[in-house]
Design a protein around this motif. Structure first.
Motif, short mmCIF file in Angstrom:
data_model
loop_
_atom_site.label_atom_id
_atom_site.label_comp_id
_atom_site.label_asym_id
_atom_site.label_seq_id
_atom_site.Cartn_x
_atom_site.Cartn_y
_atom_site.Cartn_z
N GLU A 165 2.42 1.87 -3.58
CA GLU A 165 1.49 2.16 -4.57
C GLU A 165 1.00 3.48 -4.18
O GLU A 165 0.99 4.44 -5.05
CB GLU A 165 0.35 1.17 -4.47
N THR A 166 1.19 4.02 -2.91
CA THR A 166 0.69 5.41 -2.69
C THR A 166 1.87 6.49 -3.21
O THR A 166 1.49 7.38 -3.36
CB THR A 166 0.48 5.54 -0.99
N HIS A 167 3.08 5.90 -2.78
CA HIS A 167 4.38 6.46 -3.25
C HIS A 167 4.32 6.77 -4.76
O HIS A 167 4.38 7.98 -5.36
CB HIS A 167 5.44 6.14 -2.90
N ARG A 220 1.74 9.32 -6.03
CA ARG A 220 2.22 10.80 -5.90
C ARG A 220 3.30 11.13 -6.86
O ARG A 220 3.17 12.35 -7.25
CB ARG A 220 2.73 10.79 -4.33
N GLU A 268 0.81 -1.22 0.19
CA GLU A 268 0.03 -0.12 -0.18
C GLU A 268 0.68 1.24 -0.06
O GLU A 268 0.71 2.17 -0.77
CB GLU A 268 -0.74 0.01 1.30
#
Length: 404
Positions: free
Chosen positions: A8-10, A13, A5
């Motif tokens: 994927e968030t990084h 962004r 998670e």
């Protein structure tokens, strides 16, 4: 990053920031939706070269880069320039800013030498092109870099290498192997294989010299793509590069990469020629970055052979494993597709040619392929650029091709 998670968030962004930059500053991407990375065009080397000026912020034409490099220059319009080795038939060219060189080197050192904040290191870089381009960024107060140009040949700098006495070496496996055989690698040295496919036959030779597990750095003209952790697992550099995958057969995948850190020249949704086998297992190091079981070779080197129901694609690992498993004395080899149904194999003197032929025949039969196999003793000289032990010379449009 310890969870998918977080990875994927990084990634999301980083792609948002990159999209805004592409839309504002890179002419080729002016008309794309910066918020829809999945809609950005997938490109290859031919597309990048054809639109070179439109894909770099300074508008530097490809011919200007070629001319400058031919004149022995390494900079143009305030940017560092370089090219790939061109083993696939045509070179890739790139433009990077000085800031990007520092980011590349810092990322590499942080992944490869996480203890550099409290321990000094002497790092030898012996890489085609990368040494001069990125080594110029310097290594900082705790990391001394020694640059060794592969184009000069090992004999020219072997003495200087011994005097430098590195505790860490980054080099192609063929160079690491030769340094090990010459007794130039001190025990306890950390060795990173880079810039070539790491074949299993090279690993014991190098590890016998260092007394430590051999690690890998996966990089190319397209950027820094992965580094082995201390447990020996090759992890993709998903903190700086976004990866997409295309199936290539035999459980292998072909990467499409987007470097989220590059601003001088776009490297966006670039289809690479590499073949990777991903590892779904979690690594003991705790990193959630995707693990790679092996970088198996290149799409150019997939053998295409006849079978009962038409052509059969054979991946390099099938061929490599069949030869190595045939005789444990084989510590080097060349496997070349020389015709529509012809394979030439070179093995060391004294190795069992009949066993190699039989092993390859069985391996091909298991996947429904067939070929006339010729086995000879004696390994041809190593190419001055990249060693390719598995190579497809036959392309289907030539009446005769070179053999081993």
């Amino acid at each position: 990053m310890t969870t998918r998670e977080a990875v994927e968030t990084h990634r999301a962004r980083g792609l948002r920031r990159l999209g805004r930059h592409l839309h504002r500053h890179i002419p080729y991407y002016r008309h794309v939706d910066p918020a829809r990375p999945d809609s950005w065009p997938v490109i290859d080397k031919a597309e990048l070269l054809a639109n070179f000026a439109a894909m770099n912020r300074a508008g530097i034409p490809l011919d200007a880069v070629r001319d400058a490099l031919a004149a022995g220059e390494s900079r143009i319009a305030g940017h560092a320039i370089g090219h790939s080795t061109g083993t696939s038939g045509n070179r890739g060219y790139f433009v990077v800013s000085d800031a990007e060189r520092y980011v590349w080197l810092g990322t590499l050192l942080a992944k490869a030498l996480p203890d550099a904040l409290w321990r000094r290191h002497r790092v030898a870089l012996a890489l085609p092109g990368f040494s001069r381009l990125y080594g110029a960024a310097g290594g900082g107060s705790r990391v001394m870099l020694g640059l060794f140009d592969l184009g000069e040949g090992l004999d020219r700098w072997a003495g200087r290498f011994a005097t430098f006495a590195p505790d860490t070496i980054v080099a192609p496996p063929k160079v690491l192997r030769e340094l090990a055989l010459r007794g130039l690698i001190a025990r306890g040295t950390t060795a990173f294989s880079a810039a070539e496919v790491l074949d299993p036959v090279d690993v014991p030779v190098i590890e016998a010299a260092t007394g430590r597990p051999l690690r890998q750095i996966y990089m190319a003209t397209e950027g820094l793509l992965g580094v082995s952790c201390a447990h020996g697992t090759l992890h993709l550099a998903e903190d700086v590069v976004a990866f997409e995958w295309e199936a290539a057969g035999g459980g292998l995948v072909q990467p499409i990469v987007t470097d989220m850190t590059r601003r001088a020249q776009a490297m966006v949704r670039y289809r690479m020629n590499d073949l990777l086998r991903l590892d779904p297992r979690a690594c003991a190091c705790g990193s959630a970055l995707q693990a790679v079981a092996a970088v198996e070779g290149r799409c150019d080197d997939l053998f295409v052979l006849p079978g009962a129901a038409g052509s059969v694609t054979v991946t390099p690992d099938v061929l490599r494993n069949a030869v190595i498993d045939a005789d444990r004395r084989i510590d080097d080899f060349r496997i070349v597709q020389t015709g529509a149904a012809a394979i030439a194999v070179a093995i060391p003197p004294g190795a069992d040619a009949a066993a190699v032929e039989a092993g390859l025949t069985r391996a091909l039969a298991r996947i429904g392929a067939r070929a006339a196999i010729t086995v000879t003793h004696g390994i041809p000289p190593t190419d001055a650029t990249k060693l390719r032990r598995v190579r497809r010379d036959w392309r289907g449009d030539q009446s005769s091709m070179s053999a081993v």
